[in-house]
Design a protein around this motif. Structure first.
Motif, PDB file in Angstrom:
ATOM      1  N   LYS A   1       0.795  -1.221   0.000  1.00  0.00           N
ATOM      2  CA  LYS A   1       0.000   0.000   0.000  1.00  0.00           C
ATOM      3  C   LYS A   1       0.835   1.282   0.000  1.00  0.00           C
ATOM      4  CE  LYS A   1      -3.591  -2.322   2.770  1.00  0.00           C
ATOM      5  NZ  LYS A   1      -2.871  -3.604   2.905  1.00  0.00           N
ATOM      6  N   VAL A   2       0.167   2.364  -0.382  1.00  0.00           N
ATOM      7  CA  VAL A   2       0.689   3.719  -0.239  1.00  0.00           C
ATOM      8  C   VAL A   2      -0.176   4.431   0.794  1.00  0.00           C
ATOM      9  CG1 VAL A   2       1.012   5.962  -1.363  1.00  0.00           C
ATOM     10  CG2 VAL A   2       1.542   3.868  -2.596  1.00  0.00           C
ATOM     11  N   LEU A   3       0.474   5.089   1.760  1.00  0.00           N
ATOM     12  CA  LEU A   3      -0.267   5.902   2.719  1.00  0.00           C
ATOM     13  C   LEU A   3      -0.396   7.292   2.109  1.00  0.00           C
ATOM     14  CD1 LEU A   3      -1.580   5.953   5.550  1.00  0.00           C
ATOM     15  CD2 LEU A   3       0.586   6.860   6.417  1.00  0.00           C
ATOM     16  N   PHE A   4      -1.642   7.741   1.952  1.00  0.00           N
ATOM     17  CA  PHE A   4      -1.931   8.968   1.206  1.00  0.00           C
ATOM     18  C   PHE A   4      -2.985   9.774   1.938  1.00  0.00           C
ATOM     19  CE2 PHE A   4      -4.146  11.203  -2.349  1.00  0.00           C
ATOM     20  CZ  PHE A   4      -3.068  11.892  -2.879  1.00  0.00           C
ATOM     21  N   HIS A   5      -2.706  11.077   2.119  1.00  0.00           N
ATOM     22  CA  HIS A   5      -3.687  11.965   2.766  1.00  0.00           C
ATOM     23  C   HIS A   5      -4.361  12.792   1.685  1.00  0.00           C
ATOM     24  CE1 HIS A   5      -4.696  14.736   6.414  1.00  0.00           C
ATOM     25  NE2 HIS A   5      -5.763  14.343   5.732  1.00  0.00           N
ATOM     26  N   GLN A   6      -5.557  12.377   1.293  1.00  0.00           N
ATOM     27  CA  GLN A   6      -6.266  13.055   0.211  1.00  0.00           C
ATOM     28  C   GLN A   6      -6.717  14.440   0.661  1.00  0.00           C
ATOM     29  OE1 GLN A   6      -9.196  10.595  -1.652  1.00  0.00           O
ATOM     30  NE2 GLN A   6     -10.063  12.252  -2.871  1.00  0.00           N
ATOM     31  N   ALA A   7      -6.584  15.424  -0.235  1.00  0.00           N
ATOM     32  CA  ALA A   7      -6.975  16.800   0.072  1.00  0.00           C
ATOM     33  C   ALA A   7      -8.436  16.853   0.491  1.00  0.00           C
ATOM     34  CB  ALA A   7      -6.744  17.691  -1.145  1.00  0.00           C
ATOM     35  N   GLY A   8      -8.686  17.523   1.610  1.00  0.00           N
ATOM     36  CA  GLY A   8     -10.052  17.686   2.096  1.00  0.00           C
ATOM     37  C   GLY A   8     -10.537  16.582   3.015  1.00  0.00           C
ATOM     38  N   GLU A   9      -9.766  15.506   3.143  1.00  0.00           N
ATOM     39  CA  GLU A   9     -10.165  14.400   4.010  1.00  0.00           C
ATOM     40  C   GLU A   9      -9.516  14.563   5.386  1.00  0.00           C
ATOM     41  OE1 GLU A   9     -12.436  12.132   3.289  1.00  0.00           O
ATOM     42  OE2 GLU A   9     -12.690  13.117   1.353  1.00  0.00           O
ATOM     43  N   PRO A  10     -10.201  14.116   6.457  1.00  0.00           N
ATOM     44  CA  PRO A  10      -9.682  14.336   7.809  1.00  0.00           C
ATOM     45  C   PRO A  10      -8.433  13.530   8.161  1.00  0.00           C
ATOM     46  CG  PRO A  10     -11.705  13.041   7.880  1.00  0.00           C
ATOM     47  CD  PRO A  10     -11.542  13.505   6.471  1.00  0.00           C
ATOM     48  N   LYS A  11      -8.243  12.370   7.539  1.00  0.00           N
ATOM     49  CA  LYS A  11      -7.072  11.553   7.882  1.00  0.00           C
ATOM     50  C   LYS A  11      -6.595  10.757   6.683  1.00  0.00           C
ATOM     51  CE  LYS A  11     -10.024   7.951   9.912  1.00  0.00           C
ATOM     52  NZ  LYS A  11     -10.299   7.174  11.137  1.00  0.00           N
ATOM     53  N   PRO A  12      -5.338  10.276   6.730  1.00  0.00           N
ATOM     54  CA  PRO A  12      -4.786   9.515   5.600  1.00  0.00           C
ATOM     55  C   PRO A  12      -5.492   8.184   5.397  1.00  0.00           C
ATOM     56  CG  PRO A  12      -3.048  10.321   7.064  1.00  0.00           C
ATOM     57  CD  PRO A  12      -4.347  10.515   7.790  1.00  0.00           C
ATOM     58  N   GLU A  13      -5.326   7.630   4.198  1.00  0.00           N
ATOM     59  CA  GLU A  13      -5.873   6.314   3.869  1.00  0.00           C
ATOM     60  C   GLU A  13      -4.791   5.467   3.207  1.00  0.00           C
ATOM     61  OE1 GLU A  13      -8.675   6.244   0.528  1.00  0.00           O
ATOM     62  OE2 GLU A  13      -8.019   8.270  -0.005  1.00  0.00           O
ATOM     63  N   GLU A  14      -4.975   4.161   3.232  1.00  0.00           N
ATOM     64  CA  GLU A  14      -4.067   3.247   2.548  1.00  0.00           C
ATOM     65  C   GLU A  14      -4.679   2.845   1.216  1.00  0.00           C
ATOM     66  OE1 GLU A  14      -3.608   0.069   5.366  1.00  0.00           O
ATOM     67  OE2 GLU A  14      -1.713   0.889   6.107  1.00  0.00           O
ATOM     68  N   ILE A  15      -3.879   2.933   0.136  1.00  0.00           N
ATOM     69  CA  ILE A  15      -4.348   2.587  -1.206  1.00  0.00           C
ATOM     70  C   ILE A  15      -3.450   1.487  -1.749  1.00  0.00           C
ATOM     71  CG2 ILE A  15      -4.805   3.427  -3.539  1.00  0.00           C
ATOM     72  CD1 ILE A  15      -5.164   6.211  -2.380  1.00  0.00           C
ATOM     73  N   GLU A  16      -4.037   0.360  -2.148  1.00  0.00           N
ATOM     74  CA  GLU A  16      -3.264  -0.786  -2.627  1.00  0.00           C
ATOM     75  C   GLU A  16      -2.655  -0.507  -4.000  1.00  0.00           C
ATOM     76  OE1 GLU A  16      -5.755  -4.225  -2.551  1.00  0.00           O
ATOM     77  OE2 GLU A  16      -5.556  -4.488  -0.378  1.00  0.00           O
ATOM     78  N   PHE A  17      -1.448  -1.031  -4.233  1.00  0.00           N
ATOM     79  CA  PHE A  17      -0.761  -0.831  -5.505  1.00  0.00           C
ATOM     80  C   PHE A  17      -1.524  -1.442  -6.674  1.00  0.00           C
ATOM     81  CE2 PHE A  17       3.141   0.110  -3.024  1.00  0.00           C
ATOM     82  CZ  PHE A  17       3.474   1.298  -3.659  1.00  0.00           C
ATOM     83  N   GLY A  18      -2.330  -2.456  -6.407  1.00  0.00           N
ATOM     84  CA  GLY A  18      -3.129  -3.049  -7.476  1.00  0.00           C
ATOM     85  C   GLY A  18      -4.088  -2.063  -8.113  1.00  0.00           C
ATOM     86  N   ARG A  19      -4.426  -0.973  -7.394  1.00  0.00           N
ATOM     87  CA  ARG A  19      -5.364   0.036  -7.896  1.00  0.00           C
ATOM     88  C   ARG A  19      -4.659   1.218  -8.564  1.00  0.00           C
ATOM     89  NH1 ARG A  19      -8.407   2.335  -3.031  1.00  0.00           N
ATOM     90  NH2 ARG A  19      -9.387   3.562  -4.709  1.00  0.00           N
ATOM     91  N   ILE A  20      -3.318   1.257  -8.495  1.00  0.00           N
ATOM     92  CA  ILE A  20      -2.569   2.464  -8.841  1.00  0.00           C
ATOM     93  C   ILE A  20      -1.832   2.310 -10.172  1.00  0.00           C
ATOM     94  CG2 ILE A  20      -0.674   3.968  -8.110  1.00  0.00           C
ATOM     95  CD1 ILE A  20      -1.389   3.267  -5.212  1.00  0.00           C
ATOM     96  N   SER A  21      -1.823   3.410 -10.964  1.00  0.00           N
ATOM     97  CA  SER A  21      -1.005   3.463 -12.184  1.00  0.00           C
ATOM     98  C   SER A  21       0.302   4.190 -11.937  1.00  0.00           C
ATOM     99  CB  SER A  21      -1.766   4.171 -13.321  1.00  0.00           C
ATOM    100  OG  SER A  21      -2.878   3.418 -13.730  1.00  0.00           O
ATOM    101  N   ARG A  22       0.261   5.327 -11.211  1.00  0.00           N
ATOM    102  CA  ARG A  22       1.491   6.041 -10.917  1.00  0.00           C
ATOM    103  C   ARG A  22       1.292   7.019  -9.771  1.00  0.00           C
ATOM    104  NH1 ARG A  22       2.414  10.902 -15.297  1.00  0.00           N
ATOM    105  NH2 ARG A  22       0.232  11.307 -15.778  1.00  0.00           N
ATOM    106  N   LEU A  23       2.439   7.409  -9.167  1.00  0.00           N
ATOM    107  CA  LEU A  23       2.498   8.406  -8.106  1.00  0.00           C
ATOM    108  C   LEU A  23       3.271   9.610  -8.661  1.00  0.00           C
ATOM    109  CD1 LEU A  23       3.825   6.047  -5.268  1.00  0.00           C
ATOM    110  CD2 LEU A  23       1.439   6.357  -5.974  1.00  0.00           C
ATOM    111  N   VAL A  24       2.814  10.814  -8.339  1.00  0.00           N
ATOM    112  CA  VAL A  24       3.483  12.029  -8.822  1.00  0.00           C
ATOM    113  C   VAL A  24       3.690  12.968  -7.643  1.00  0.00           C
ATOM    114  CG1 VAL A  24       3.386  13.992 -10.403  1.00  0.00           C
ATOM    115  CG2 VAL A  24       2.353  11.815 -11.073  1.00  0.00           C
ATOM    116  N   ARG A  25       4.941  13.359  -7.417  1.00  0.00           N
ATOM    117  CA  ARG A  25       5.261  14.327  -6.353  1.00  0.00           C
ATOM    118  C   ARG A  25       4.980  15.736  -6.835  1.00  0.00           C
ATOM    119  NH1 ARG A  25       6.019  16.270  -2.299  1.00  0.00           N
ATOM    120  NH2 ARG A  25       8.200  16.593  -1.850  1.00  0.00           N
ATOM    121  N   GLY A  26       4.335  16.534  -5.996  1.00  0.00           N
ATOM    122  CA  GLY A  26       4.026  17.922  -6.347  1.00  0.00           C
ATOM    123  C   GLY A  26       5.257  18.794  -6.350  1.00  0.00           C
TER     124      GLY A  26
END
Length: 336
Positions: free
Chosen positions: A311-336
């Motif tokens: 998983k990737v630990l990710f804090h989505q904008a506007g959400e109160p706390k981070p979530e875990e997202i499995e790599f099986g669902r992901i195409s790529r990660l981009v740093r701002g």
């Protein structure tokens, strides 16, 4: 016998990985983004953060330090920054609905259900943000364009604004932007929206010059340096999900088993791809006949062994706390 059992166990494990990968659902972009009903979400779906148009540039979701001398004071986020040799603007996008009234320095949103939400004056807040951005530029000996403008775009059609507010030059109502939006031929709503905002700002800039006379533009070297500096400012990180949906927020860490790999140390603008053949048949053959990893990451994590359930630990904008997202669902990660 032991070697045969190990091979069988390995094959079983690879078939489990195959099942995890092919069962991942594609997540297309949200309807409200592709339909353009929500400008804020549409802009956050953009992986690129910079667009140039007619000798001007526009940036979205830029973060600026509140104090260039004390980074620990945190950062402001500016929805949109528009800069030309003649002007620099900080623009806030509001998707408010209902009725707006002004109560001193508070902007009170009266909802249809009878509830009220008190907001800080967005024009005053925008001025603080723009002052901070200009301080960043001036700290690098970059001349700032002479016109500093704060704007608020009321994007939602279902908002009633006091006439004295709607008439202010700094306020942009939906219908005012819409006349630019309907003429754009760019691909995708978010890009058409950005170009429309640029067109509107340049249109207002021309009006200011016509009314007040020509004011001296900054030299091209300062304009180029300002664009380069604003480009270097951080934006939200992005995760592009399988199917095309993009979510914005803060990439925190990769979680592989008990290992924790921080992502904030990645350089701004870098990306990590999830390398995986998504063809069900080809992936099945790789599971049965192959030995190479069936899912992996690109540089700088190419040596890390992962599974679709890591998983990737990710804090989505506007959400109160981070979530875990499995790599099986992901195409790529981009740093701002």
């Amino acid at each position: 016998m032991g070697a045969v059992m190990n091979t069988k166990s390995s094959r079983t494990s690879r078939l489990e990985i195959w099942r995890d990968i092919v069962s991942a659902k594609r997540e297309p972009e949200l309807d409200e983004v592709t339909a353009g009903r929500d400008a804020e979400k549409a802009l956050r779906s953009l992986v690129t953060d910079h667009l140039s148009w007619k000798a001007a540039s526009i940036f979205h979701s830029k973060r600026v330090p509140r104090d260039t001398r004390a980074q620990s004071r945190g950062r402001y986020e500016i929805d949109l920054v528009v800069i030309s040799p003649n002007q620099i603007s900080a623009i806030e996008i509001k998707n408010w609905s209902g009725r707006l009234r002004i109560d001193g320095d508070r902007w009170v949103q009266e909802r249809r259900n009878g509830g009220e939400i008190a907001h800080e004056n967005p024009l005053s807040k925008n001025k603080e943000k723009l002052d901070c951005l200009c301080a960043v530029l001036e700290s690098r000996n970059i001349r700032v364009p002479p016109a500093r403008v704060c704007r608020v775009i009321f994007w939602n059609k279902n908002i009633t604004v006091p006439i004295e507010v709607a008439k202010r030059d700094e306020i942009v109502m939906h219908h005012e932007l819409d006349r630019f939006l309907t003429t754009q031929k760019a691909t995708g709503f978010a890009e058409r929206f950005l170009i429309s905002v640029l067109e509107l700002c340049l249109d207002q800039e021309a009006s200011m010059i016509a009314t007040d006379g020509f004011f001296k533009a900054i030299p091209s070297r300062d304009y180029s340096a300002a664009v380069e500096t604003i480009t270097s400012l951080e934006t939200f990180d992005k995760i592009e999900l399988l199917g095309g949906r993009v979510i914005s927020g803060d990439l925190l860490e990769i979680r592989v088993g008990q290992d924790r790999l921080p992502l904030k140390t990645m350089p701004s603008g870098s990306e990590v791809k999830v390398v995986c053949n998504r063809s069900k048949v080809i992936l099945f053959l790789l599971a049965i006949l192959g030995s190479a990893p069936m899912i992996s990451l690109s540089h700088p994590f190419s040596t890390i062994s992962i599974s679709p359930r890591d998983k990737v630990l990710f804090h989505q904008a506007g959400e109160p706390k981070p979530e875990e997202i499995e790599f099986g669902r992901i195409s790529r990660l981009v740093r701002g």
